[in-house]
Design a protein around this motif. Structure first.
Motif, mmCIF file in Angstrom:
data_model
loop_
_atom_site.group_PDB
_atom_site.id
_atom_site.type_symbol
_atom_site.label_atom_id
_atom_site.label_comp_id
_atom_site.label_asym_id
_atom_site.label_seq_id
_atom_site.Cartn_x
_atom_site.Cartn_y
_atom_site.Cartn_z
ATOM 1 N N TRP A 192 9.076 10.633 -4.265
ATOM 2 C CA TRP A 192 9.087 9.881 -5.255
ATOM 3 C C TRP A 192 9.048 8.208 -4.751
ATOM 4 O O TRP A 192 8.256 7.413 -5.533
ATOM 5 C CB TRP A 192 9.278 9.914 -6.273
ATOM 6 C CG TRP A 192 9.291 10.926 -7.120
ATOM 7 C CD1 TRP A 192 9.319 11.999 -7.068
ATOM 8 C CD2 TRP A 192 8.252 11.130 -8.229
ATOM 9 N NE1 TRP A 192 8.777 13.309 -8.232
ATOM 10 C CE2 TRP A 192 7.830 12.491 -8.739
ATOM 11 C CE3 TRP A 192 6.914 10.225 -8.792
ATOM 12 C CZ2 TRP A 192 6.886 12.634 -10.095
ATOM 13 C CZ3 TRP A 192 5.958 10.119 -9.259
ATOM 14 C CH2 TRP A 192 5.712 11.765 -10.148
ATOM 15 N N LEU A 193 10.776 8.321 -3.722
ATOM 16 C CA LEU A 193 10.414 7.161 -2.993
ATOM 17 C C LEU A 193 8.702 6.654 -2.885
ATOM 18 O O LEU A 193 8.965 5.777 -2.668
ATOM 19 C CB LEU A 193 11.217 6.327 -2.808
ATOM 20 C CG LEU A 193 11.598 5.462 -1.900
ATOM 21 C CD1 LEU A 193 11.776 4.090 -3.139
ATOM 22 C CD2 LEU A 193 12.720 5.439 -0.341
ATOM 23 N N GLY A 194 8.196 7.311 -1.545
ATOM 24 C CA GLY A 194 7.027 6.954 -1.413
ATOM 25 C C GLY A 194 6.826 6.714 -2.063
ATOM 26 O O GLY A 194 4.829 5.583 -1.947
ATOM 27 N N PHE A 195 5.902 7.118 -3.559
ATOM 28 C CA PHE A 195 5.061 6.752 -4.373
ATOM 29 C C PHE A 195 5.622 5.527 -4.862
ATOM 30 O O PHE A 195 3.984 4.525 -5.707
ATOM 31 C CB PHE A 195 4.882 7.650 -5.165
ATOM 32 C CG PHE A 195 4.376 9.095 -4.980
ATOM 33 C CD1 PHE A 195 3.598 9.362 -4.011
ATOM 34 C CD2 PHE A 195 4.842 10.290 -5.201
ATOM 35 C CE1 PHE A 195 3.081 10.269 -3.549
ATOM 36 C CE2 PHE A 195 4.186 11.898 -5.690
ATOM 37 C CZ PHE A 195 3.261 11.789 -4.588
ATOM 38 N N ALA A 196 6.487 4.750 -5.086
ATOM 39 C CA ALA A 196 7.036 3.526 -5.518
ATOM 40 C C ALA A 196 6.130 2.578 -4.815
ATOM 41 O O ALA A 196 6.531 1.616 -4.821
ATOM 42 C CB ALA A 196 8.514 3.941 -5.722
ATOM 43 N N ILE A 197 6.651 3.443 -3.583
ATOM 44 C CA ILE A 197 6.751 2.051 -2.486
ATOM 45 C C ILE A 197 5.527 1.955 -2.434
ATOM 46 O O ILE A 197 4.657 0.852 -1.777
ATOM 47 C CB ILE A 197 7.169 2.261 -0.576
ATOM 48 C CG1 ILE A 197 8.688 2.236 -0.830
ATOM 49 C CG2 ILE A 197 6.183 1.379 0.363
ATOM 50 C CD1 ILE A 197 9.173 2.677 -0.097
ATOM 51 N N ALA A 198 3.940 3.374 -2.454
ATOM 52 C CA ALA A 198 2.827 2.621 -1.992
ATOM 53 C C ALA A 198 2.523 1.773 -3.223
ATOM 54 O O ALA A 198 1.721 1.654 -3.598
ATOM 55 C CB ALA A 198 2.284 4.198 -1.848
ATOM 56 N N ILE A 199 2.621 2.293 -4.722
ATOM 57 C CA ILE A 199 2.491 1.570 -5.722
ATOM 58 C C ILE A 199 2.502 0.008 -5.685
ATOM 59 O O ILE A 199 1.858 -0.426 -5.846
ATOM 60 C CB ILE A 199 3.061 2.306 -6.851
ATOM 61 C CG1 ILE A 199 2.283 3.196 -7.133
ATOM 62 C CG2 ILE A 199 2.472 1.077 -8.190
ATOM 63 C CD1 ILE A 199 3.182 4.424 -8.566
ATOM 64 N N LEU A 200 4.400 -0.408 -4.902
ATOM 65 C CA LEU A 200 3.909 -1.738 -4.794
ATOM 66 C C LEU A 200 3.459 -2.182 -3.770
ATOM 67 O O LEU A 200 3.205 -3.883 -4.556
ATOM 68 C CB LEU A 200 5.817 -1.542 -4.289
ATOM 69 C CG LEU A 200 6.304 -3.304 -3.958
ATOM 70 C CD1 LEU A 200 6.356 -4.207 -5.742
ATOM 71 C CD2 LEU A 200 7.832 -2.640 -3.940
ATOM 72 N N ILE A 201 3.162 -1.120 -2.617
ATOM 73 C CA ILE A 201 2.503 -1.928 -1.783
ATOM 74 C C ILE A 201 0.278 -2.222 -2.792
ATOM 75 O O ILE A 201 -0.019 -3.041 -2.212
ATOM 76 C CB ILE A 201 2.047 -1.651 -0.424
ATOM 77 C CG1 ILE A 201 3.366 -1.338 0.213
ATOM 78 C CG2 ILE A 201 0.361 -1.468 0.293
ATOM 79 C CD1 ILE A 201 3.419 -0.380 0.995
ATOM 80 N N GLY A 202 0.566 -1.299 -3.020
ATOM 81 C CA GLY A 202 -0.672 -1.257 -3.724
ATOM 82 C C GLY A 202 -0.818 -2.969 -4.894
ATOM 83 O O GLY A 202 -1.659 -3.247 -5.368
ATOM 84 N N ILE A 203 0.208 -3.022 -5.471
ATOM 85 C CA ILE A 203 0.530 -3.942 -6.853
ATOM 86 C C ILE A 203 0.556 -5.439 -5.644
ATOM 87 O O ILE A 203 -0.122 -6.685 -5.937
ATOM 88 C CB ILE A 203 1.357 -4.395 -7.553
ATOM 89 C CG1 ILE A 203 1.929 -2.794 -8.263
ATOM 90 C CG2 ILE A 203 1.894 -5.329 -7.733
ATOM 91 C CD1 ILE A 203 3.290 -2.910 -8.917
ATOM 92 N N LEU A 204 1.230 -5.574 -4.435
ATOM 93 C CA LEU A 204 0.718 -6.836 -4.051
ATOM 94 C C LEU A 204 -0.844 -6.961 -3.231
ATOM 95 O O LEU A 204 -0.770 -8.391 -3.316
ATOM 96 C CB LEU A 204 1.539 -6.781 -2.725
ATOM 97 C CG LEU A 204 2.973 -6.314 -3.262
ATOM 98 C CD1 LEU A 204 4.190 -5.974 -2.007
ATOM 99 C CD2 LEU A 204 3.835 -8.098 -3.441
ATOM 100 N N ILE A 205 -1.180 -6.271 -2.753
ATOM 101 C CA ILE A 205 -2.748 -6.228 -2.630
ATOM 102 C C ILE A 205 -3.271 -6.454 -3.246
ATOM 103 O O ILE A 205 -4.456 -7.913 -3.421
ATOM 104 C CB ILE A 205 -3.162 -4.848 -1.894
ATOM 105 C CG1 ILE A 205 -2.216 -4.778 -0.315
ATOM 106 C CG2 ILE A 205 -5.023 -5.076 -2.091
ATOM 107 C CD1 ILE A 205 -2.360 -3.335 0.114
ATOM 108 N N PHE A 206 -3.083 -5.964 -4.674
ATOM 109 C CA PHE A 206 -3.836 -6.606 -6.098
ATOM 110 C C PHE A 206 -3.866 -7.731 -6.237
ATOM 111 O O PHE A 206 -5.009 -8.779 -6.688
ATOM 112 C CB PHE A 206 -4.078 -5.684 -7.199
ATOM 113 C CG PHE A 206 -4.739 -5.589 -8.053
ATOM 114 C CD1 PHE A 206 -6.127 -5.474 -8.456
ATOM 115 C CD2 PHE A 206 -4.107 -6.335 -9.438
ATOM 116 C CE1 PHE A 206 -6.878 -5.639 -9.369
ATOM 117 C CE2 PHE A 206 -5.357 -6.763 -10.922
ATOM 118 C CZ PHE A 206 -6.053 -5.878 -10.730
#
Length: 325
Positions: A192-206
């Motif tokens: 779940w931490l990996g998912f959270a990091i991936a989503i956080l990266i997605g937010i930054l990219i967005f």
């Protein structure tokens, strides 16, 4: 030794020990006024002596002593035979029958006393043999009891050792269960931490795309674009929040089970090295508090409730309370 004389003597002893009392007293035949009931106690006494005399080892006696004993005993047999044949009216005896009866009673008592005096010393040897046998039996019984006590101690030691093995095995099994659960929760938390990091990266990219992307030229396009961006950002932040909660939950459970694993391992170590029951009870309480209590991990929402007592701990306190307290 005169074996023939000895055999006859033993046969007479057997006959005397088995002779019915009525054959001597003759109350049924002569009536209470002319019977020999005065000899009842003496006759029963000599019967007991005869039964005991059969147990003597006569091989230790010489012929002279054996002959002396048999002669005295023959007098007892002779007077008893006379009593058995006594008649009130006898053609061979014209004297007073009562006087004849009384003389026979006196003669019988004297014969019994003479026989008892000569045979009693040999009966005491039987008593000594019996005492020796009883003493030997007592020694054997004491040895058996001592052996049973030793075997009981050994059995208790084996049972205690077996109980410790079973107890340690149970502790080890539950400790391994908590360790496996801790590793599983830790693995899920990392996922779940990996998912959270991936989503956080997605937010930054967005966010970067929003910053450097083209700006709509008309008002309707601006509204549509803003609503779409808000929905996407809200969804990403909602997903990030879910991932964050799952990370905290799994990390919390992983740490709790790690605490439980450590508590059981330390409990096993301390109880093995200590023989004091009070110490073991104290360690058990602390291990129970760690296992069933709410531990502060930094990831749970209820960490502030860790000081509240729980029912399991209170029950164990009552169970392990010392009887002397």
């Amino acid at each position: 030794m005169n074996n023939e004389l000895l055999d006859t003597f033993k046969q007479n002893l057997t006959l005397l020990s088995q002779m019915p009392l009525e054959k001597v007293t003759r109350t049924n035949e002569l009536g209470t006024e002319m019977d020999f009931s005065l000899l009842s106690s003496q006759f029963l006494y000599v019967q007991k002596i005869a039964s005991r005399a059969l147990q003597i080892d006569y091989s230790l006696l010489n012929d002279t002593k054996l002959k002396q004993i048999t002669q005295v005993f023959d007098q007892v047999i002779a007077i008893l035979n006379q009593i058995a044949k006594f008649k009130v009216t006898d053609a061979n005896n014209q004297g007073d029958p009562i006087q004849r009866r009384d003389r026979m009673i006196v003669t019988c008592k004297d014969s019994i006393n003479a026989f008892s005096e000569i045979i009693l010393p040999y009966l005491s040897l039987i008593n000594d043999d019996v005492k020796i046998k009883l003493n030997n039996q007592k020694l054997e019984a004491e040895k058996i009891i001592a052996t049973l006590i030793e075997q009981n101690k050994t059995a208790n030691s084996l049972l205690e050792a077996q109980s410790k093995v079973v107890s340690n095995t149970g502790v080890q099994i539950h400790s391994n269960i908590f360790k496996k659960q801790s590793d599983t929760y830790k693995k899920n938390a990392n996922i779940w931490l990996g998912f959270a990091i991936a989503i956080l990266i997605g937010i930054l990219i967005f966010g970067i795309c929003l910053l450097y992307g083209p700006i709509p030229k008309n008002q309707i396009s601006i509204i549509y674009s803003s609503v779409a961006r808000i929905i996407i950002l809200a969804s990403l932040f909602y997903a990030l929040n879910i991932c964050n909660k799952n990370v905290k939950s799994f990390r919390h459970n992983s740490i709790l089970n790690e605490h439980r694993h450590n508590a059981l391992m330390s409990f096993q170590t301390f109880t093995t090295s200590s023989e004091d029951e009070m110490t073991k009870n104290s360690i058990l309480l602390e291990a129970t508090r760690t296992i069933y209590g709410i531990q502060s991990t930094g990831f749970g929402d209820s960490d502030t409730d860790s000081e509240n007592p729980i029912k399991v701990i209170e029950i164990l306190k009552n169970i392990t309370k010392s009887p002397n307290s």
